[in-house]
Design a protein around this motif. Structure first.
Motif, mmCIF file in Angstrom:
data_model
loop_
_atom_site.group_PDB
_atom_site.id
_atom_site.type_symbol
_atom_site.label_atom_id
_atom_site.label_comp_id
_atom_site.label_asym_id
_atom_site.label_seq_id
_atom_site.Cartn_x
_atom_site.Cartn_y
_atom_site.Cartn_z
ATOM 1 N N MET A 79 32.025 -14.483 23.251
ATOM 2 C CA MET A 79 31.588 -15.849 23.546
ATOM 3 C C MET A 79 32.814 -16.618 24.009
ATOM 4 S SD MET A 79 28.869 -17.947 23.458
ATOM 5 C CE MET A 79 27.735 -17.223 22.289
ATOM 6 N N ASN A 80 32.690 -17.227 25.181
ATOM 7 C CA ASN A 80 33.762 -18.069 25.707
ATOM 8 C C ASN A 80 33.210 -19.480 25.795
ATOM 9 O OD1 ASN A 80 36.425 -18.400 27.062
ATOM 10 N ND2 ASN A 80 35.143 -19.076 28.759
ATOM 11 N N ILE A 81 33.821 -20.405 25.040
ATOM 12 C CA ILE A 81 33.274 -21.760 24.961
ATOM 13 C C ILE A 81 34.336 -22.772 25.357
ATOM 14 C CG2 ILE A 81 33.672 -21.849 22.443
ATOM 15 C CD1 ILE A 81 31.067 -23.570 22.267
ATOM 16 N N GLU A 110 24.563 -18.241 30.123
ATOM 17 C CA GLU A 110 25.391 -19.420 29.923
ATOM 18 C C GLU A 110 24.587 -20.463 29.174
ATOM 19 O OE1 GLU A 110 26.139 -22.132 33.096
ATOM 20 O OE2 GLU A 110 24.773 -21.102 34.428
ATOM 21 N N VAL A 126 29.695 -19.239 27.824
ATOM 22 C CA VAL A 126 29.148 -18.022 28.421
ATOM 23 C C VAL A 126 29.316 -16.914 27.387
ATOM 24 C CG1 VAL A 126 29.381 -16.307 30.258
ATOM 25 C CG2 VAL A 126 29.675 -18.724 30.778
#
Lengths: 136, 136, 136, 136
Positions: A79-81, A110, A126
């Motif tokens: 998870m890239n936030i 996303e 994403v």
């Protein structure tokens, strides 16, 4: 097709301490709501980061399960936030997921995270879920 | 130099509902512990993802503040987290931060997240904090 | 307002060895094209990953400069890219950027990367640029 | 065990237009070098971002293949890269990969990217490769 009611029932068992309601799910996208109470706030009157992470993660989960059916063993692998703005302390948090790709073993989507009723997102994520192989 | 005791006092005010203890901080790295109780678990006996996110975020925060001093307005701008293994339900979660770069406006570090006493990490994160400009 | 022609001229000086054309820019979004020749291919007949990274990075750059004007010192600080499908070896690569947030010091956007004419993206990226402070 | 010489031979066929040399590989980590010439530079005398991406991606690939053996169909699924400092225009770029987890279907590692001979990294990346299932 997984209905909203079925998904709510499932999410409540998977995230039992959460305050999440599935508002929409259609196989391409999903919208969830997280109730905000004092327990979700941090000093200074803002929603804690892990709550926004939870909303992103759960909206993606709902989005994916809305496509592939209820597969409880799907797990988040990445998870890239990005945190964009301070969320409002007195509005629920809304997560809107759009699926990017649902493959056989990995699904990616996303999520835009909002303070309810405000146009500008407070976070954007994403993420990837691993989908367990089907057994015969 | 920010001592461990001072940092614990500060973290307890910033993350008041959390169960975090700072175990080490030295200007290059930091180690924190998050107590695991039933409240942190999900069905199936694993620690919830947002708890691991919280540990990564907080370990990075402690790591950065250990370098630059206690600047309460530092905020997370980005966090990229990979989930590696199912955490143990009956062990505390440990976050070990190593700073990568601390600049004037952005600070970046990585965090390995463990179930206490086990060698293999359960998650790995890289995150960025924005540091507010100093006022004269 | 930065016109497409002005942007093309600028991009050609900033990415001189590249084969990029700006096809659209409007302050909210941008579309660029990267010509694909044998030099961009890898064995097996697919476009090399760094080319897709370049397209994502450049589309985001064009998108941001379309909003804030031509600020040559803006630099990428973070890029998170997911590779979704094998690109076609005989189609140009198209990058479509949508801005997520343009603040005073950081700008964030997402880029969908396509093999021209195919509906499903080959990659998806979210990136951040640091914008240098304005001088008086 | 995959030797450095065998890996160099393989990498030169997979990244034929690149200027990469494998300097070390041992099953836990890998070091590669990318020669820097005028072709890798951007105006202002810095190494282009896609070159640093290529180094991160290739170092991770070498690291993983050093563990699992030469599996040419492994593909990058995710790469998160933070750019930290302007690289030197007249030094080679070095990528140092440390594996984080090598599972059956996914392998994750981190890469620190340096201008040769300088202590502070110019970039840091974490990436994931999908490993194709073994056939009997």
């Amino acid at each position: 097709m997984v209905t909203k009611d079925l998904m709510n029932e499932f999410i409540n068992t998977q995230f039992p301490q959460s305050k999440i309601t599935v508002e929409h799910v259609d196989g391409e996208s999903a919208t969830i709501r997280h109730k905000i109470t004092d327990a979700e706030l941090r000093p200074g009157g803002t929603v804690a980061g892990p709550v926004m992470f939870l909303v992103a993660d759960c909206a993606l989960y709902v989005g994916i399960l809305g496509r592939i059916g209820i597969v409880p063993l799907a797990v988040t692998t990445n998870m890239n936030i990005n945190f964009l703005r301070k969320p409002s302390a007195d509005r629920d948090i809304i997560g809107v997921c759009k699926l990017i790709k649902v493959g056989k073993t990995l699904a990616i989507g996303e999520v835009s995270v909002y303070s309810e009723g405000l146009a500008d997102p407070v976070a954007h994520a994403v993420g990837t879920y691993a989908i367990p192989p089907k057994k015969d």
